[in-house]
Design a protein around this motif. Structure first.
Motif, PDB file in Angstrom:
ATOM      1  N   GLY A 253       0.816  -1.208   0.000  1.00 49.60           N
ATOM      2  CA  GLY A 253       0.000   0.000   0.000  1.00 49.60           C
ATOM      3  C   GLY A 253       0.847   1.254   0.000  1.00 49.60           C
ATOM      4  N   GLN A 254       1.922   1.237   0.756  1.00 47.55           N
ATOM      5  CA  GLN A 254       2.800   2.401   0.831  1.00 47.55           C
ATOM      6  C   GLN A 254       3.538   2.637  -0.489  1.00 47.55           C
ATOM      7  OE1 GLN A 254       3.641   4.376   4.196  1.00 47.55           O
ATOM      8  NE2 GLN A 254       1.486   3.876   3.879  1.00 47.55           N
ATOM      9  N   ARG A 255       3.857   1.564  -1.203  1.00 48.35           N
ATOM     10  CA  ARG A 255       4.493   1.730  -2.516  1.00 48.35           C
ATOM     11  C   ARG A 255       3.546   2.415  -3.500  1.00 48.35           C
ATOM     12  NH1 ARG A 255       7.571  -2.993  -1.317  1.00 48.35           N
ATOM     13  NH2 ARG A 255       5.797  -4.363  -1.754  1.00 48.35           N
ATOM     14  N   VAL A 256       2.260   2.066  -3.433  1.00 45.36           N
ATOM     15  CA  VAL A 256       1.295   2.722  -4.315  1.00 45.36           C
ATOM     16  C   VAL A 256       1.221   4.210  -3.994  1.00 45.36           C
ATOM     17  CG1 VAL A 256      -1.140   2.877  -4.957  1.00 45.36           C
ATOM     18  CG2 VAL A 256      -0.062   0.642  -4.723  1.00 45.36           C
ATOM     19  N   LEU A 257       1.129   4.548  -2.722  1.00 46.73           N
ATOM     20  CA  LEU A 257       1.088   5.959  -2.325  1.00 46.73           C
ATOM     21  C   LEU A 257       2.341   6.693  -2.812  1.00 46.73           C
ATOM     22  CD1 LEU A 257      -0.338   5.395   1.239  1.00 46.73           C
ATOM     23  CD2 LEU A 257      -1.377   6.928  -0.447  1.00 46.73           C
ATOM     24  N   ALA A 258       3.493   6.066  -2.662  1.00 42.55           N
ATOM     25  CA  ALA A 258       4.738   6.697  -3.107  1.00 42.55           C
ATOM     26  C   ALA A 258       4.742   6.905  -4.620  1.00 42.55           C
ATOM     27  CB  ALA A 258       5.930   5.853  -2.686  1.00 42.55           C
ATOM     28  N   SER A 259       4.124   5.996  -5.364  1.00 44.46           N
ATOM     29  CA  SER A 259       4.105   6.113  -6.825  1.00 44.46           C
ATOM     30  C   SER A 259       3.283   7.308  -7.285  1.00 44.46           C
ATOM     31  CB  SER A 259       3.563   4.824  -7.458  1.00 44.46           C
ATOM     32  OG  SER A 259       2.154   4.702  -7.292  1.00 44.46           O
TER      33      SER A 259
END
Length: 270
Positions: A253-259
Protein backbone atom coordinates in the motif's frame (compact mmCIF):
# COMPACT_ATOMS: atom_id res chain seq x y z
CA UNK A 1 10.20 0.60 8.62
CA UNK A 2 10.41 3.90 10.53
CA UNK A 3 9.99 3.63 14.30
CA UNK A 4 6.90 5.86 14.40
CA UNK A 5 5.01 3.44 12.14
CA UNK A 6 5.76 0.31 14.16
CA UNK A 7 3.91 1.41 17.34
CA UNK A 8 0.92 2.45 15.25
CA UNK A 9 0.68 -0.96 13.64
CA UNK A 10 1.12 -2.62 17.04
CA UNK A 11 -1.75 -0.56 18.48
CA UNK A 12 -3.97 -1.45 15.54
CA UNK A 13 -3.19 -5.09 16.11
CA UNK A 14 -4.17 -4.87 19.76
CA UNK A 15 -7.58 -3.36 19.02
CA UNK A 16 -8.49 -5.79 16.25
CA UNK A 17 -11.28 -8.12 17.30
CA UNK A 18 -10.37 -11.07 15.10
CA UNK A 19 -9.73 -12.24 11.55
CA UNK A 20 -11.69 -10.81 8.63
CA UNK A 21 -14.43 -13.31 7.94
CA UNK A 22 -17.39 -11.06 7.15
CA UNK A 23 -18.09 -10.20 3.54
CA UNK A 24 -19.86 -6.94 4.36
CA UNK A 25 -18.67 -4.17 1.99
CA UNK A 26 -16.18 -1.75 3.53
CA UNK A 27 -16.90 1.97 3.32
CA UNK A 28 -13.70 3.93 2.74
CA UNK A 29 -14.10 7.71 3.08
CA UNK A 30 -11.01 9.69 2.11
CA UNK A 31 -9.54 13.03 1.12
CA UNK A 32 -9.96 13.98 -2.52
CA UNK A 33 -6.18 14.15 -2.95
CA UNK A 34 -6.09 10.41 -2.23
CA UNK A 35 -8.57 9.42 -4.93
CA UNK A 36 -6.11 8.00 -7.46
CA UNK A 37 -3.76 6.36 -4.94
CA UNK A 38 -6.29 4.87 -2.51
CA UNK A 39 -8.60 3.99 -5.39
CA UNK A 40 -5.82 1.73 -6.65
CA UNK A 41 -5.09 0.39 -3.16
CA UNK A 42 -8.78 -0.38 -2.58
CA UNK A 43 -9.03 -2.13 -5.95
CA UNK A 44 -6.03 -4.33 -5.12
CA UNK A 45 -7.45 -5.16 -1.69
CA UNK A 46 -10.79 -6.07 -3.25
CA UNK A 47 -9.11 -8.35 -5.77
CA UNK A 48 -7.02 -10.04 -3.08
CA UNK A 49 -9.82 -10.61 -0.54
CA UNK A 50 -13.05 -10.63 -2.50
CA UNK A 51 -14.41 -8.00 -0.10
CA UNK A 52 -15.98 -4.99 -1.84
CA UNK A 53 -14.70 -1.53 -0.95
CA UNK A 54 -17.10 1.36 -1.48
CA UNK A 55 -15.13 4.59 -1.81
CA UNK A 56 -16.14 8.21 -1.23
CA UNK A 57 -13.64 11.02 -1.82
CA UNK A 58 -13.91 14.72 -1.02
CA UNK A 59 -12.57 17.54 1.17
CA UNK A 60 -11.50 16.05 4.50
CA UNK A 61 -13.37 18.59 6.63
CA UNK A 62 -16.63 17.98 4.78
CA UNK A 63 -16.06 14.21 4.95
CA UNK A 64 -15.54 14.40 8.72
CA UNK A 65 -18.72 16.44 9.07
CA UNK A 66 -20.68 13.89 7.06
CA UNK A 67 -19.40 11.11 9.34
CA UNK A 68 -20.41 13.13 12.40
CA UNK A 69 -23.84 13.57 10.81
CA UNK A 70 -24.25 9.82 10.46
CA UNK A 71 -22.96 9.02 6.97
CA UNK A 72 -21.79 5.39 6.72
CA UNK A 73 -18.02 5.03 7.06
CA UNK A 74 -15.71 2.30 8.28
CA UNK A 75 -12.27 3.73 7.42
CA UNK A 76 -11.52 7.46 7.18
CA UNK A 77 -8.30 8.70 5.55
CA UNK A 78 -7.81 12.45 6.06
CA UNK A 79 -5.38 14.97 4.58
CA UNK A 80 -4.53 16.06 8.11
CA UNK A 81 -4.35 14.49 11.55
CA UNK A 82 -6.85 16.87 13.15
CA UNK A 83 -10.05 15.56 11.55
CA UNK A 84 -9.57 11.87 12.45
CA UNK A 85 -8.28 12.90 15.88
CA UNK A 86 -11.49 14.84 16.47
CA UNK A 87 -13.47 11.69 15.67
CA UNK A 88 -11.27 9.64 18.01
CA UNK A 89 -11.71 12.16 20.82
CA UNK A 90 -15.47 11.98 20.31
CA UNK A 91 -15.31 8.22 20.84
CA UNK A 92 -16.07 7.37 17.25
CA UNK A 93 -13.05 5.14 16.62
CA UNK A 94 -9.29 4.98 16.83
CA UNK A 95 -6.38 4.98 17.08
CA UNK A 96 -5.27 7.63 14.56
CA UNK A 97 -2.25 6.59 12.47
CA UNK A 98 0.03 8.69 10.27
CA UNK A 99 0.11 6.88 6.91
CA UNK A 100 1.35 9.42 4.33
CA UNK A 101 2.75 12.90 3.91
CA UNK A 102 2.28 15.52 1.23
CA UNK A 103 3.41 19.10 0.61
CA UNK A 104 2.28 22.17 -1.27
CA UNK A 105 3.34 23.15 -4.77
CA UNK A 106 2.34 25.93 -7.12
CA UNK A 107 0.38 25.07 -10.25
CA UNK A 108 0.85 27.83 -12.82
CA UNK A 109 -0.57 28.79 -16.19
CA UNK A 110 1.87 28.17 -19.05
CA UNK A 111 2.39 31.87 -19.75
CA UNK A 112 3.16 32.89 -16.15
CA UNK A 113 6.80 33.72 -15.46
CA UNK A 114 7.43 32.12 -12.08
CA UNK A 115 9.97 29.96 -10.31
CA UNK A 116 10.57 28.84 -6.76
CA UNK A 117 12.81 31.87 -6.22
CA UNK A 118 10.15 34.33 -7.43
CA UNK A 119 7.07 32.54 -6.09
CA UNK A 120 6.35 34.98 -3.25
CA UNK A 121 6.77 38.01 -5.51
CA UNK A 122 4.42 36.51 -8.09
CA UNK A 123 1.81 35.59 -5.47
CA UNK A 124 1.85 39.14 -4.12
CA UNK A 125 1.72 40.83 -7.52
CA UNK A 126 -1.54 42.73 -8.03
CA UNK A 127 -2.03 41.14 -11.44
CA UNK A 128 -1.76 37.56 -10.17
CA UNK A 129 -5.01 35.73 -9.51
CA UNK A 130 -4.07 33.35 -6.69
CA UNK A 131 -6.21 30.25 -6.24
CA UNK A 132 -6.47 28.04 -3.16
CA UNK A 133 -8.79 25.48 -1.72
CA UNK A 134 -11.21 26.43 1.08
CA UNK A 135 -9.77 26.62 4.63
CA UNK A 136 -11.78 24.76 7.23
CA UNK A 137 -13.48 22.51 4.70
CA UNK A 138 -10.34 21.27 2.93
CA UNK A 139 -6.94 20.90 4.64
CA UNK A 140 -5.26 22.01 1.41
CA UNK A 141 -6.72 25.46 2.10
CA UNK A 142 -5.53 25.32 5.70
CA UNK A 143 -2.01 24.51 4.52
CA UNK A 144 -2.12 27.44 2.07
CA UNK A 145 -2.95 29.73 5.00
CA UNK A 146 0.02 28.25 6.89
CA UNK A 147 2.17 29.16 3.90
CA UNK A 148 0.80 32.71 4.13
CA UNK A 149 1.91 32.77 7.79
CA UNK A 150 5.43 31.86 6.70
CA UNK A 151 5.32 34.53 4.00
CA UNK A 152 4.61 37.11 6.70
CA UNK A 153 7.82 36.13 8.45
CA UNK A 154 9.72 36.94 5.25
CA UNK A 155 7.77 40.06 4.32
CA UNK A 156 5.71 41.90 6.90
CA UNK A 157 2.11 42.28 5.80
CA UNK A 158 2.27 39.47 3.25
CA UNK A 159 -0.15 37.25 5.18
CA UNK A 160 -2.98 39.79 5.20
CA UNK A 161 -2.42 40.63 1.55
CA UNK A 162 -2.40 37.00 0.46
CA UNK A 163 -5.43 36.07 2.54
CA UNK A 164 -7.41 38.98 1.10
CA UNK A 165 -6.61 38.15 -2.51
CA UNK A 166 -6.80 34.33 -2.36
CA UNK A 167 -9.62 32.92 -4.49
CA UNK A 168 -11.08 29.90 -2.67
CA UNK A 169 -11.98 27.92 -5.77
CA UNK A 170 -12.17 24.30 -4.59
CA UNK A 171 -12.97 22.15 -1.58
CA UNK A 172 -15.80 24.19 -0.06
CA UNK A 173 -19.49 23.32 0.26
CA UNK A 174 -20.32 25.97 -2.36
CA UNK A 175 -17.38 25.30 -4.69
CA UNK A 176 -18.29 24.55 -8.28
CA UNK A 177 -17.51 20.91 -8.97
CA UNK A 178 -15.44 19.80 -11.93
CA UNK A 179 -17.16 17.55 -14.47
CA UNK A 180 -17.04 13.84 -13.70
CA UNK A 181 -13.69 12.31 -14.57
CA UNK A 182 -11.84 15.65 -14.64
CA UNK A 183 -9.04 16.63 -12.32
CA UNK A 184 -10.49 19.63 -10.44
CA UNK A 185 -7.24 21.63 -10.54
CA UNK A 186 -6.65 21.04 -14.23
CA UNK A 187 -10.27 22.03 -14.83
CA UNK A 188 -9.93 25.24 -12.80
CA UNK A 189 -6.77 26.21 -14.67
CA UNK A 190 -8.15 25.21 -18.07
CA UNK A 191 -11.08 27.52 -17.43
CA UNK A 192 -8.63 30.34 -16.58
CA UNK A 193 -9.96 30.93 -13.08
CA UNK A 194 -6.51 31.48 -11.61
CA UNK A 195 -3.00 32.29 -12.76
CA UNK A 196 -1.38 30.38 -9.92
CA UNK A 197 -2.96 27.76 -7.66
CA UNK A 198 -1.53 26.44 -4.39
CA UNK A 199 -2.33 22.75 -4.01
CA UNK A 200 -0.73 19.48 -2.97
CA UNK A 201 2.21 18.46 -5.14
CA UNK A 202 0.43 15.17 -5.81
CA UNK A 203 -2.59 17.08 -7.14
CA UNK A 204 -0.31 19.22 -9.29
CA UNK A 205 1.26 16.12 -10.85
CA UNK A 206 -2.18 14.70 -11.73
CA UNK A 207 -3.29 18.07 -13.13
CA UNK A 208 -0.19 18.30 -15.31
CA UNK A 209 -0.81 14.78 -16.64
CA UNK A 210 -4.18 16.05 -17.83
CA UNK A 211 -2.87 19.41 -19.08
CA UNK A 212 0.87 19.01 -19.83
CA UNK A 213 1.29 22.73 -20.53
CA UNK A 214 0.73 23.60 -16.86
CA UNK A 215 3.81 24.44 -14.80
CA UNK A 216 4.60 22.89 -11.41
CA UNK A 217 6.46 25.31 -9.14
CA UNK A 218 8.45 24.02 -6.18
CA UNK A 219 7.75 25.99 -3.02
CA UNK A 220 11.06 27.22 -1.51
CA UNK A 221 12.08 25.84 1.85
CA UNK A 222 11.35 29.11 3.66
CA UNK A 223 7.69 28.84 2.61
CA UNK A 224 7.33 25.06 2.49
CA UNK A 225 4.42 23.47 4.34
CA UNK A 226 4.11 19.74 4.91
CA UNK A 227 0.86 17.82 5.28
CA UNK A 228 0.49 14.78 7.57
CA UNK A 229 -2.28 12.36 6.54
CA UNK A 230 -4.16 10.46 9.26
CA UNK A 231 -6.04 7.15 9.14
CA UNK A 232 -8.73 5.92 11.54
CA UNK A 233 -10.97 2.86 11.69
CA UNK A 234 -14.35 3.93 12.98
CA UNK A 235 -16.52 2.39 15.64
CA UNK A 236 -18.68 -0.60 14.68
CA UNK A 237 -16.58 -1.27 11.58
CA UNK A 238 -16.44 -4.93 10.47
CA UNK A 239 -13.18 -6.80 11.11
CA UNK A 240 -12.35 -6.54 7.40
CA UNK A 241 -12.04 -2.76 7.80
CA UNK A 242 -8.99 -3.36 9.96
CA UNK A 243 -7.52 -5.53 7.20
CA UNK A 244 -8.01 -2.66 4.75
CA UNK A 245 -6.26 -0.29 7.18
CA UNK A 246 -3.36 -2.73 7.46
CA UNK A 247 -3.21 -3.01 3.67
CA UNK A 248 -2.89 0.78 3.36
CA UNK A 249 -0.05 0.67 5.92
CA UNK A 250 1.61 -2.35 4.35
CA UNK A 251 4.67 -2.08 2.07
CA UNK A 252 2.43 -2.76 -0.95
CA UNK A 253 0.00 0.00 0.00
CA UNK A 254 2.80 2.40 0.83
CA UNK A 255 4.49 1.73 -2.52
CA UNK A 256 1.30 2.72 -4.32
CA UNK A 257 1.09 5.96 -2.33
CA UNK A 258 4.74 6.70 -3.11
CA UNK A 259 4.10 6.11 -6.82
CA UNK A 260 1.60 8.99 -6.75
CA UNK A 261 4.10 11.36 -5.15
CA UNK A 262 3.26 10.91 -1.47
CA UNK A 263 5.95 10.51 1.14
CA UNK A 264 4.97 7.08 2.42
CA UNK A 265 6.59 6.64 5.86
CA UNK A 266 5.83 2.91 6.03
CA UNK A 267 7.65 2.04 2.81
CA UNK A 268 10.50 -0.38 3.48
CA UNK A 269 13.40 -1.91 1.62
CA UNK A 270 13.69 0.90 -0.97
Amino acid sequence: MPKHILPAIAVLGLVMTGPATAKEPISLVAAGSLKAALGQVAHAFQNDTGIAVETTFGPSGLMRQSIEDGAPAHVFASANMAHPQALAEAGKGGPVVLFARNRLCGLAQPGLEVSGDTLLDVMLAQTTRLGTSTPGADPSGDYAWQLFDKADELRLGARAELESKALQLTGGPESEAAPAGRNPYAWVMENNRADLFLTYCTNAVLAQRELPELQIVTVPQALSVGADYGLIVLEDAPPSAWDLAFHILSPDGQRVLASYGFDAPGRVGE
